[in-house]
Design an enzyme around this catalytic site. Structure first.
Site, PDB file in Angstrom:
ATOM      1  N   ARG A 162      16.203   7.150   1.305  1.00  0.00           N
ATOM      2  CA  ARG A 162      14.679   6.801   1.584  1.00  0.00           C
ATOM      3  C   ARG A 162      14.222   7.883   2.584  1.00  0.00           C
ATOM      4  NH1 ARG A 162      16.213   3.702  -1.734  1.00  0.00           N
ATOM      5  NH2 ARG A 162      16.191   1.407  -1.658  1.00  0.00           N
ATOM      6  N   SER A 236      10.722  -3.806   1.949  1.00  0.00           N
ATOM      7  CA  SER A 236      11.786  -3.683   3.158  1.00  0.00           C
ATOM      8  C   SER A 236      11.323  -3.037   4.089  1.00  0.00           C
ATOM      9  CB  SER A 236      12.972  -3.145   2.435  1.00  0.00           C
ATOM     10  OG  SER A 236      13.597  -3.500   1.425  1.00  0.00           O
ATOM     11  N   GLU A 332      11.873   1.524   7.907  1.00  0.00           N
ATOM     12  CA  GLU A 332      11.651   2.196   6.669  1.00  0.00           C
ATOM     13  C   GLU A 332       9.892   2.376   6.396  1.00  0.00           C
ATOM     14  OE1 GLU A 332      13.835   1.198   2.958  1.00  0.00           O
ATOM     15  OE2 GLU A 332      11.625   1.132   1.972  1.00  0.00           O
TER      16      GLU A 332
HETATM   17  P1  FAD Z   1       1.464   4.627   0.864  1.00  0.00           P
HETATM   18  O1  FAD Z   1       1.921   3.230   1.384  1.00  0.00           O
HETATM   19  O2  FAD Z   1      -0.116   4.804   0.571  1.00  0.00           O
HETATM   20  O3  FAD Z   1       2.138   6.047   1.622  1.00  0.00           O
HETATM   21  C1  FAD Z   1       3.277   5.959   2.327  1.00  0.00           C
HETATM   22  C2  FAD Z   1       3.482   7.288   3.002  1.00  0.00           C
HETATM   23  O4  FAD Z   1       3.282   8.290   2.086  1.00  0.00           O
HETATM   24  C3  FAD Z   1       2.236   7.427   3.939  1.00  0.00           C
HETATM   25  O5  FAD Z   1       2.881   8.075   5.118  1.00  0.00           O
HETATM   26  C4  FAD Z   1       1.231   8.455   3.291  1.00  0.00           C
HETATM   27  O6  FAD Z   1       0.656   9.319   4.211  1.00  0.00           O
HETATM   28  C5  FAD Z   1       2.195   9.343   2.378  1.00  0.00           C
HETATM   29  N1  FAD Z   1       1.832   9.692   1.070  1.00  0.00           N
HETATM   30  C6  FAD Z   1       1.124   9.054   0.141  1.00  0.00           C
HETATM   31  N2  FAD Z   1       1.010   9.729  -0.794  1.00  0.00           N
HETATM   32  C7  FAD Z   1       0.928  10.923  -0.482  1.00  0.00           C
HETATM   33  C8  FAD Z   1       1.157  12.048  -1.203  1.00  0.00           C
HETATM   34  N3  FAD Z   1       0.512  12.230  -2.568  1.00  0.00           N
HETATM   35  N4  FAD Z   1       1.347  13.177  -0.671  1.00  0.00           N
HETATM   36  C9  FAD Z   1       1.953  13.187   0.681  1.00  0.00           C
HETATM   37  N5  FAD Z   1       2.150  12.056   1.128  1.00  0.00           N
HETATM   38  C10 FAD Z   1       1.810  11.008   0.787  1.00  0.00           C
HETATM   39  N6  FAD Z   1      10.354   1.079  -1.973  1.00  0.00           N
HETATM   40  C11 FAD Z   1      11.489   1.484  -2.616  1.00  0.00           C
HETATM   41  O7  FAD Z   1      11.807   2.720  -2.282  1.00  0.00           O
HETATM   42  N7  FAD Z   1      12.149   0.814  -3.486  1.00  0.00           N
HETATM   43  C12 FAD Z   1      11.560  -0.390  -3.582  1.00  0.00           C
HETATM   44  O8  FAD Z   1      12.316  -1.255  -4.403  1.00  0.00           O
HETATM   45  C13 FAD Z   1      10.543  -0.902  -3.010  1.00  0.00           C
HETATM   46  N8  FAD Z   1      10.049  -2.210  -3.421  1.00  0.00           N
HETATM   47  C14 FAD Z   1       8.655  -2.612  -2.632  1.00  0.00           C
HETATM   48  C15 FAD Z   1       8.281  -3.989  -2.789  1.00  0.00           C
HETATM   49  C16 FAD Z   1       7.084  -4.462  -2.231  1.00  0.00           C
HETATM   50  C17 FAD Z   1       6.737  -5.804  -2.601  1.00  0.00           C
HETATM   51  C18 FAD Z   1       6.551  -3.484  -1.610  1.00  0.00           C
HETATM   52  C19 FAD Z   1       5.275  -3.839  -0.901  1.00  0.00           C
HETATM   53  C20 FAD Z   1       6.961  -2.315  -1.350  1.00  0.00           C
HETATM   54  C21 FAD Z   1       8.223  -1.857  -1.800  1.00  0.00           C
HETATM   55  N9  FAD Z   1       8.603  -0.564  -1.743  1.00  0.00           N
HETATM   56  C22 FAD Z   1       9.773   0.061  -2.146  1.00  0.00           C
HETATM   57  C23 FAD Z   1       7.992   0.539  -0.806  1.00  0.00           C
HETATM   58  C24 FAD Z   1       6.743   1.201  -1.524  1.00  0.00           C
HETATM   59  O9  FAD Z   1       6.287   0.492  -2.608  1.00  0.00           O
HETATM   60  C25 FAD Z   1       7.103   2.565  -1.695  1.00  0.00           C
HETATM   61  O10 FAD Z   1       7.615   3.293  -0.784  1.00  0.00           O
HETATM   62  C26 FAD Z   1       6.139   3.492  -2.298  1.00  0.00           C
HETATM   63  O11 FAD Z   1       6.582   4.615  -2.981  1.00  0.00           O
HETATM   64  C27 FAD Z   1       4.724   3.672  -1.615  1.00  0.00           C
HETATM   65  O12 FAD Z   1       3.648   4.265  -2.311  1.00  0.00           O
HETATM   66  P2  FAD Z   1       2.286   4.301  -1.969  1.00  0.00           P
HETATM   67  O13 FAD Z   1       1.511   4.967  -2.803  1.00  0.00           O
HETATM   68  O14 FAD Z   1       1.827   2.778  -1.724  1.00  0.00           O
HETATM   69  O15 FAD Z   1       2.361   4.890  -0.501  1.00  0.00           O
HETATM   70  P1  NAP Z   2      20.354  -6.986  -3.058  1.00  0.00           P
HETATM   71  O1  NAP Z   2      20.563  -6.997  -4.745  1.00  0.00           O
HETATM   72  O2  NAP Z   2      20.192  -8.346  -2.466  1.00  0.00           O
HETATM   73  O3  NAP Z   2      21.278  -6.394  -2.045  1.00  0.00           O
HETATM   74  C1  NAP Z   2      21.233  -6.143  -1.016  1.00  0.00           C
HETATM   75  C2  NAP Z   2      21.367  -4.595  -0.417  1.00  0.00           C
HETATM   76  O4  NAP Z   2      22.883  -4.305  -0.664  1.00  0.00           O
HETATM   77  C3  NAP Z   2      20.378  -3.698  -1.188  1.00  0.00           C
HETATM   78  O5  NAP Z   2      19.525  -3.418  -0.326  1.00  0.00           O
HETATM   79  C4  NAP Z   2      21.407  -2.559  -1.959  1.00  0.00           C
HETATM   80  O6  NAP Z   2      21.168  -1.575  -0.876  1.00  0.00           O
HETATM   81  C5  NAP Z   2      22.738  -2.967  -1.383  1.00  0.00           C
HETATM   82  N1  NAP Z   2      23.340  -3.101  -2.645  1.00  0.00           N
HETATM   83  C6  NAP Z   2      23.535  -4.276  -3.431  1.00  0.00           C
HETATM   84  N2  NAP Z   2      24.470  -4.163  -4.415  1.00  0.00           N
HETATM   85  C7  NAP Z   2      24.824  -2.774  -4.535  1.00  0.00           C
HETATM   86  C8  NAP Z   2      25.429  -1.850  -5.329  1.00  0.00           C
HETATM   87  N3  NAP Z   2      26.101  -2.035  -6.216  1.00  0.00           N
HETATM   88  N4  NAP Z   2      25.900  -0.514  -4.848  1.00  0.00           N
HETATM   89  C9  NAP Z   2      25.121  -0.214  -3.895  1.00  0.00           C
HETATM   90  N5  NAP Z   2      24.274  -0.904  -3.022  1.00  0.00           N
HETATM   91  C10 NAP Z   2      24.047  -1.966  -3.356  1.00  0.00           C
HETATM   92  O7  NAP Z   2      19.052  -6.370  -2.690  1.00  0.00           O
HETATM   93  P2  NAP Z   2      17.445  -6.782  -2.976  1.00  0.00           P
HETATM   94  O8  NAP Z   2      16.850  -6.958  -1.580  1.00  0.00           O
HETATM   95  O9  NAP Z   2      17.373  -7.881  -3.774  1.00  0.00           O
HETATM   96  O10 NAP Z   2      16.901  -5.375  -3.508  1.00  0.00           O
HETATM   97  C11 NAP Z   2      17.085  -4.878  -4.793  1.00  0.00           C
HETATM   98  C12 NAP Z   2      17.064  -3.424  -4.654  1.00  0.00           C
HETATM   99  O11 NAP Z   2      15.507  -3.368  -4.583  1.00  0.00           O
HETATM  100  C13 NAP Z   2      17.796  -2.630  -4.031  1.00  0.00           C
HETATM  101  O12 NAP Z   2      18.122  -1.330  -4.318  1.00  0.00           O
HETATM  102  C14 NAP Z   2      16.605  -2.321  -2.550  1.00  0.00           C
HETATM  103  O13 NAP Z   2      16.785  -0.962  -2.078  1.00  0.00           O
HETATM  104  C15 NAP Z   2      15.541  -2.463  -3.619  1.00  0.00           C
HETATM  105  N6  NAP Z   2      14.357  -2.957  -2.831  1.00  0.00           N
HETATM  106  C16 NAP Z   2      13.684  -1.945  -1.963  1.00  0.00           C
HETATM  107  C17 NAP Z   2      12.567  -2.451  -1.130  1.00  0.00           C
HETATM  108  C18 NAP Z   2      11.875  -1.463  -0.594  1.00  0.00           C
HETATM  109  O14 NAP Z   2      10.824  -1.833   0.010  1.00  0.00           O
HETATM  110  N7  NAP Z   2      12.422  -0.292  -0.038  1.00  0.00           N
HETATM  111  C19 NAP Z   2      12.189  -3.796  -1.481  1.00  0.00           C
HETATM  112  C20 NAP Z   2      12.601  -4.467  -2.385  1.00  0.00           C
HETATM  113  C21 NAP Z   2      13.780  -3.934  -3.278  1.00  0.00           C
HETATM  114  P3  NAP Z   2      20.129  -0.414  -1.494  1.00  0.00           P
HETATM  115  O15 NAP Z   2      18.707  -0.668  -0.829  1.00  0.00           O
HETATM  116  O16 NAP Z   2      20.485   0.842  -0.753  1.00  0.00           O
HETATM  117  O17 NAP Z   2      20.041  -0.350  -2.834  1.00  0.00           O
END
Ligand code: FAD
Ligand code: NAP
Length: 336
Positions: A162, A236, A332
């Protein structure tokens, strides 16, 4: 490309939080972006994609620029490998569906992540065992000061869990304009993540294809995560902490069921959601905001909460988890 004054950002962030942008505009090409930057050189800048990874705690006294650079272009294809150039303003999930429908493998595990393509490299988006760094060939970004385009190879991006160079050392210095992806027509898919395997088994699919994996991820996500269109959230709120093994053993003595996943030598990854749930925060509601009832890692705005209230809640959680487990949670979400 008109610059507007005092624009509400409520519909531009998935938390649905009210905050005003002093100046606001959109750009759909590098030329439009440089023209906007030249007009307002003195003003602080805030680049916005889908607003799904931000928490606004105050009005934004800056020129807020919404990235709407579109386009998906096949740059090259050789044997099973192909390179796609994708505009940073494309919607991430639309791009994933495009790849799934074309039979291009690599991003299917990242289905249904909200936001734009350009924000993906910022925090090296990841889910279900795959990170965007696994498929990025290079990233093009505009340097805000010099207004010159710069190409970052995958290694230059310094991707980590991340994290990337754009979120750390070069924070606020570049605007990502397009991303080159290296994908494959080989349909070997990654189903190693437990939840995907269980979903596919439940559907009776023994040999999964790209579309099956994408559908499984979509189904799992829809069953677990709040839809920002219905309940404000930014996914998250905290990262999963990677902690020293010695601390993990200490936690395990008191909580034998604590889950863990491998990390670098001497460290263990512990799900932040588990810690927050154990500490009793899951489902807690404070008026119009709280911790989601199904997913303790997600803080939610039921409508009308301020960014400051969500921030304060996150601070209480950080302090409580530190007190109870000795683990310092890191946010995050990008807080402004
Ligand atoms: P924004 O929220 O608009 O911006 C995020 C940051 O990036 C800000 O600081 C902004 O200034 C900067 N930024 C945006 N675009 C640019 C650009 N083109 N150049 C430079 N800087 C920029 N994230 C995960 O990693 N894994 C997931 O599974 C995941 N699941 C999610 C589920 C839900 C329901 C939600 C709401 C969010 C989730 N996220 C997840 C977080 C989010 O979706 C990601 O981080 C996504 O990439 C953000 O994109 P955005 O365009 O909305 O960014
Ligand atoms: P989950 O499957 O309930 O698992 C909980 C956490 O354990 C996850 O966050 C994941 O870490 C870790 N994990 C589970 N299985 C794993 C494996 N086989 N190897 C390594 N790490 C493992 O998680 P969840 O909340 O439902 O989310 C599912 C996936 O979607 C995850 O990868 C999570 O990161 C992603 N997600 C991200 C966001 C966001 O906003 N960043 C929101 C929703 C879901 P990791 O997160 O490192 O994978």
């Amino acid at each position: 490309m008109k610059i507007q004054h005092n624009v509400s950002l409520k519909t531009y962030n998935t938390f649905g939080i009210e905050a005003l942008a002093t100046l606001f505009s959109r750009f759909s090409s590098v030329e439009e972006l440089t023209s906007l930057l030249s007009q307002k050189k003195e003003k602080a800048l805030f680049v916005l994609g889908g607003g799904s990874n931000i928490l606004l705690t105050k009005n934004i006294d800056a020129l807020v620029l919404r990235n709407e650079i579109k386009g998906i272009e096949l740059v090259s294809q050789e044997k099973e490998e192909l390179i796609l150039k994708v505009g940073a303003g494309e919607v991430w999930h639309d791009f994933v569906l495009f790849c799934v429908n074309q039979g291009y493998a690599g991003v299917e595990n990242l289905s249904l992540i909200p936001g734009s393509v350009g924000a993906g490299p910022m925090q090296n988006i990841g889910a279900y065992g795959v990170e965007i760094k696994n498929v990025i060939e290079k990233v093009e970004a505009l340097h805000i000061e010099t207004m010159k385009l710069h190409t970052f190879s995958n290694a230059d991006c310094e991707f980590a869990y991340r994290e990337s160079i754009f979120k750390r050392t070069l924070k606020g210095q570049y605007i990502i304009t397009c991303v080159y992806f290296k994908l494959s027509t080989n349909t070997n898919v990654n189903t190693s993540y437990g939840a995907i395997e269980s979903e596919l088994n439940a559907w009776g699919i023994a040999k999964a294809g790209i579309k099956d994996v994408s559908n499984a991820v979509i189904a799992i996500r829809q069953s677990k995560l709040p839809d920002p269109k219905q309940i404000g959230n930014a996914g998250s709120f905290f990262k999963n902490p990677v902690i020293p093994k010695i601390l993990f053993e200490h936690i395990k003595e008191q909580h034998p069921a604590v889950p863990s996943f491998p990390a670098e030598e001497g460290f263990v990854k512990v799900p932040a959601g588990w810690l927050i749930e154990q500490a009793g925060w899951k489902g807690k509601t404070f008026g119009n905001y709280g911790v989601h009832k199904n997913q303790a890692l997600v803080l939610v705005n039921y409508g009308g909460a301020s960014g400051k209230e969500i921030w304060d809640l996150s601070s209480q959680i950080v302090a409580d988890i530190y007190r109870k487990f000795g683990v310092e949670l890191e946010r995050e979400v990008n807080v402004y």
